[in-house]
Design a protein around this motif. Structure first.
Motif, PDB file in Angstrom:
ATOM      1  N   GLY A 197       0.812  -1.218   0.000  1.00 17.12           N
ATOM      2  CA  GLY A 197       0.000   0.000   0.000  1.00 17.12           C
ATOM      3  C   GLY A 197       0.839   1.259   0.000  1.00 17.12           C
ATOM      4  N   ALA A 198       1.928   1.239  -0.776  1.00 14.81           N
ATOM      5  CA  ALA A 198       2.895   2.345  -0.741  1.00 14.81           C
ATOM      6  C   ALA A 198       2.564   3.466  -1.705  1.00 14.81           C
ATOM      7  CB  ALA A 198       4.294   1.810  -1.047  1.00 14.81           C
ATOM      8  N   ASN A 199       1.401   3.421  -2.354  1.00 15.48           N
ATOM      9  CA  ASN A 199       1.105   4.431  -3.363  1.00 15.48           C
ATOM     10  C   ASN A 199       0.443   5.693  -2.812  1.00 15.48           C
ATOM     11  OD1 ASN A 199      -1.085   2.081  -3.529  1.00 15.48           O
ATOM     12  ND2 ASN A 199      -2.147   4.005  -3.871  1.00 15.48           N
ATOM     13  N   SER A 200       0.041   5.688  -1.534  1.00 14.04           N
ATOM     14  CA  SER A 200      -0.607   6.879  -0.973  1.00 14.04           C
ATOM     15  C   SER A 200      -0.524   6.859   0.547  1.00 14.04           C
ATOM     16  CB  SER A 200      -2.085   6.945  -1.408  1.00 14.04           C
ATOM     17  OG  SER A 200      -2.806   5.854  -0.857  1.00 14.04           O
ATOM     18  N   GLY A 201      -0.905   7.966   1.144  1.00 13.03           N
ATOM     19  CA  GLY A 201      -1.039   8.053   2.591  1.00 13.03           C
ATOM     20  C   GLY A 201       0.181   7.639   3.381  1.00 13.03           C
ATOM     21  N   LEU A 202      -0.057   6.827   4.398  1.00  9.19           N
ATOM     22  CA  LEU A 202       1.018   6.382   5.286  1.00  9.19           C
ATOM     23  C   LEU A 202       2.103   5.617   4.547  1.00  9.19           C
ATOM     24  CD1 LEU A 202      -1.027   5.100   8.351  1.00  9.19           C
ATOM     25  CD2 LEU A 202       0.624   6.974   8.387  1.00  9.19           C
ATOM     26  N   GLY A 203       1.688   4.744   3.629  1.00  9.72           N
ATOM     27  CA  GLY A 203       2.667   3.940   2.902  1.00  9.72           C
ATOM     28  C   GLY A 203       3.600   4.790   2.075  1.00  9.72           C
ATOM     29  N   LEU A 204       3.058   5.789   1.400  1.00  5.32           N
ATOM     30  CA  LEU A 204       3.878   6.674   0.571  1.00  5.32           C
ATOM     31  C   LEU A 204       4.807   7.514   1.440  1.00  5.32           C
ATOM     32  CD1 LEU A 204       4.611   7.854  -2.170  1.00  5.32           C
ATOM     33  CD2 LEU A 204       2.625   9.384  -1.977  1.00  5.32           C
ATOM     34  N   ALA A 205       4.289   8.034   2.544  1.00  3.15           N
ATOM     35  CA  ALA A 205       5.124   8.827   3.453  1.00  3.15           C
ATOM     36  C   ALA A 205       6.247   7.989   4.041  1.00  3.15           C
ATOM     37  CB  ALA A 205       4.265   9.418   4.570  1.00  3.15           C
ATOM     38  N   THR A 206       5.947   6.738   4.381  1.00  4.92           N
ATOM     39  CA  THR A 206       6.962   5.826   4.910  1.00  4.92           C
ATOM     40  C   THR A 206       8.031   5.546   3.864  1.00  4.92           C
ATOM     41  OG1 THR A 206       5.297   4.792   6.339  1.00  4.92           O
ATOM     42  CG2 THR A 206       7.338   3.561   5.965  1.00  4.92           C
ATOM     43  N   ALA A 207       7.594   5.286   2.643  1.00  6.29           N
ATOM     44  CA  ALA A 207       8.537   4.983   1.559  1.00  6.29           C
ATOM     45  C   ALA A 207       9.459   6.161   1.283  1.00  6.29           C
ATOM     46  CB  ALA A 207       7.762   4.599   0.300  1.00  6.29           C
ATOM     47  N   ALA A 255      10.356   8.548   3.317  1.00  8.68           N
ATOM     48  CA  ALA A 255      11.289   8.729   4.434  1.00  8.68           C
ATOM     49  C   ALA A 255      12.397   7.695   4.411  1.00  8.68           C
ATOM     50  CB  ALA A 255      10.533   8.660   5.765  1.00  8.68           C
ATOM     51  N   LEU A 256      12.075   6.443   4.083  1.00  8.47           N
ATOM     52  CA  LEU A 256      13.103   5.405   4.022  1.00  8.47           C
ATOM     53  C   LEU A 256      14.035   5.629   2.833  1.00  8.47           C
ATOM     54  CD1 LEU A 256      11.115   2.203   5.041  1.00  8.47           C
ATOM     55  CD2 LEU A 256      12.708   3.540   6.425  1.00  8.47           C
ATOM     56  N   ALA A 257      13.496   6.129   1.720  1.00 11.74           N
ATOM     57  CA  ALA A 257      14.344   6.455   0.574  1.00 11.74           C
ATOM     58  C   ALA A 257      15.366   7.515   0.961  1.00 11.74           C
ATOM     59  CB  ALA A 257      13.487   6.939  -0.594  1.00 11.74           C
ATOM     60  N   GLN A 258      14.927   8.482   1.742  1.00 14.48           N
ATOM     61  CA  GLN A 258      15.840   9.536   2.192  1.00 14.48           C
ATOM     62  C   GLN A 258      16.886   9.001   3.164  1.00 14.48           C
ATOM     63  OE1 GLN A 258      12.818  12.228   3.571  1.00 14.48           O
ATOM     64  NE2 GLN A 258      12.627  13.261   1.600  1.00 14.48           N
ATOM     65  N   ARG A 259      16.617   7.832   3.736  1.00 18.92           N
ATOM     66  CA  ARG A 259      17.596   7.148   4.597  1.00 18.92           C
ATOM     67  C   ARG A 259      18.409   6.118   3.806  1.00 18.92           C
ATOM     68  NH1 ARG A 259      13.610   9.059   7.588  1.00 18.92           N
ATOM     69  NH2 ARG A 259      13.855   9.449   9.826  1.00 18.92           N
ATOM     70  N   SER A 260      18.360   6.213   2.495  1.00 14.13           N
ATOM     71  CA  SER A 260      19.145   5.364   1.585  1.00 14.13           C
ATOM     72  C   SER A 260      18.760   3.889   1.669  1.00 14.13           C
ATOM     73  CB  SER A 260      20.647   5.540   1.842  1.00 14.13           C
ATOM     74  OG  SER A 260      21.038   6.872   1.571  1.00 14.13           O
ATOM     75  N   VAL A 261      17.454   3.635   1.760  1.00 18.87           N
ATOM     76  CA  VAL A 261      16.932   2.270   1.746  1.00 18.87           C
ATOM     77  C   VAL A 261      16.323   2.000   0.368  1.00 18.87           C
ATOM     78  CG1 VAL A 261      15.238   0.682   2.745  1.00 18.87           C
ATOM     79  CG2 VAL A 261      16.450   2.316   4.218  1.00 18.87           C
ATOM     80  N   ASN A 262      16.734   0.907  -0.263  1.00 23.43           N
ATOM     81  CA  ASN A 262      16.099   0.494  -1.514  1.00 23.43           C
ATOM     82  C   ASN A 262      14.678   0.030  -1.214  1.00 23.43           C
ATOM     83  OD1 ASN A 262      18.363   0.930  -3.201  1.00 23.43           O
ATOM     84  ND2 ASN A 262      19.226  -1.055  -2.609  1.00 23.43           N
ATOM     85  N   LEU A 263      13.765   0.242  -2.173  1.00 20.77           N
ATOM     86  CA  LEU A 263      12.358   0.000  -1.896  1.00 20.77           C
ATOM     87  C   LEU A 263      11.682  -0.874  -2.943  1.00 20.77           C
ATOM     88  CD1 LEU A 263      11.506   3.638  -0.863  1.00 20.77           C
ATOM     89  CD2 LEU A 263      11.472   1.672   0.674  1.00 20.77           C
ATOM     90  N   ILE A 264      10.806  -1.741  -2.445  1.00 21.22           N
ATOM     91  CA  ILE A 264       9.873  -2.487  -3.287  1.00 21.22           C
ATOM     92  C   ILE A 264       8.482  -2.009  -2.880  1.00 21.22           C
ATOM     93  CG2 ILE A 264       9.065  -4.737  -4.032  1.00 21.22           C
ATOM     94  CD1 ILE A 264      11.654  -5.886  -2.706  1.00 21.22           C
ATOM     95  N   LEU A 265       7.768  -1.423  -3.815  1.00 16.97           N
ATOM     96  CA  LEU A 265       6.422  -0.935  -3.544  1.00 16.97           C
ATOM     97  C   LEU A 265       5.434  -2.006  -4.009  1.00 16.97           C
ATOM     98  CD1 LEU A 265       6.815   2.644  -5.096  1.00 16.97           C
ATOM     99  CD2 LEU A 265       7.620   1.822  -2.860  1.00 16.97           C
ATOM    100  N   LEU A 266       4.643  -2.526  -3.101  1.00 24.84           N
ATOM    101  CA  LEU A 266       3.628  -3.520  -3.455  1.00 24.84           C
ATOM    102  C   LEU A 266       2.280  -2.807  -3.462  1.00 24.84           C
ATOM    103  CD1 LEU A 266       3.648  -6.693  -3.936  1.00 24.84           C
ATOM    104  CD2 LEU A 266       2.489  -6.809  -1.748  1.00 24.84           C
TER     105      LEU A 266
END
Length: 280
Positions: free
Chosen positions: A8-18, A20-31
């Motif tokens: 659920g990374a396309n909006s709301g909490l999921g997008l905000a979390t993603a 923030a983690l990207a800014q912490r240099s974490v690679n991401l898989i958005l489901l």
């Protein structure tokens, strides 16, 4: 570089979390369920930090065949998975049932995430070390207070969307609690999260009493960025800051909290896990 998967990374909490983690240099898989919305989120997150890898996988958590296809894709494309954030969830506008006879939001929020997590456990274990365990963060809510395990897995035609949501959130909390117990000694930690009352599109189509509550308290709600803070903390903070004894705990405002529901017991958590195994 760590890798995190967020549902659920396309909006709301999921997008905000993603973000923030990207800014912490974490690679991401958005489901995400919607490819179009997922692509928009992918672009937005990539702009937050062009140096990280941001991939999109589409899956519908209410469709277990779709979930399994997604996990095969993850296992084929990634050698490591350090963090799994079971974020996706929704308040049903009306009560619907899956072909299995399970209320649809419960099926997606709990069973979908249960199967997703189970299918990715080996990759999580492989990516973990004794000093840096893999982490599973599951979004719950203070609405767990209204949840009752006696309604789980039952086709109740008169169930209200409000109580269905409460049941979902109780199941999420119990799942996180039992996952910690089942993976003890395997370098995996598990937490559930109450993000606070967050102003997102969540619940926008909800009818009746709960919809009126969302509308009334909207101006008082947290931003998604504020609501995501506890998930980000549990996904990225040193284990010492989280507290090693807090594996399996329920967190709010980045702190473990006492829970108040008589159905939150070791026995009920184990029962939910065993009932869920039939869907694997």
């Amino acid at each position: 570089m760590k890798t995190a998967l967020i549902t659920g990374a396309n909006s709301g909490l999921g997008l905000a979390t993603a973000r923030a983690l990207a800014q912490r240099s974490v690679n991401l898989i958005l489901l995400c369920r919607s490819e179009r919305k997922g692509r928009e989120a992918q672009l937005s997150i990539q702009q937050a930090n062009p140096a990280v890898r941001v991939d999109l996988i589409t899956a519908d958590l209410a469709d277990l065949a779709s979930v399994r296809r997604a996990t095969v894709q993850v296992r084929e494309q990634y050698d490591t998975l350090n963090v799994l954030i079971n974020n996706a969830g929704y308040t049903p506008a009306r009560i619907e049932f899956t072909p299995e006879g399970i209320e649809k939001s419960f099926f997606a929020s709990h069973i979908g995430h249960f199967v997703l997590t189970h299918e990715l456990l080996d990759l999580l274990k492989k990516s973990a070390t004794a000093t840096e365990p893999a982490r599973v963060v599951t979004l719950s809510s203070a609405a767990y207070l209204g949840g009752r395990t006696s309604r789980f897995f039952r086709r109740i035609e008169t169930l209200s969307p409000t109580l269905a949501y409460c049941d979902d959130k109780l199941a999420n909390l119990l799942f996180a609690k039992e996952l910690a117990k089942r993976t003890a000694g395997q370098n995996i930690v598990s937490y559930s999260v109450h993000p606070g009352a967050v102003k997102t599109n969540f619940g926008a189509d909800t009818p009746g009493f709960l919809g009126k509550v969302f509308a009334l308290v909207g101006p008082l709600m947290r931003t998604p960025e504020r609501g995501a803070e506890t998930s980000i903390f549990l996904a990225s903070a040193p284990l010492k800051a989280i507290g090693e004894r807090n594996n399996g705990a329920y967190f709010a405002d980045s702190r473990p909290k006492t829970t108040y529901n008589g159905d939150i017991t070791d026995e009920k958590a184990a029962w939910l896990w065993e009932k869920s195994l039939v869907y694997l």
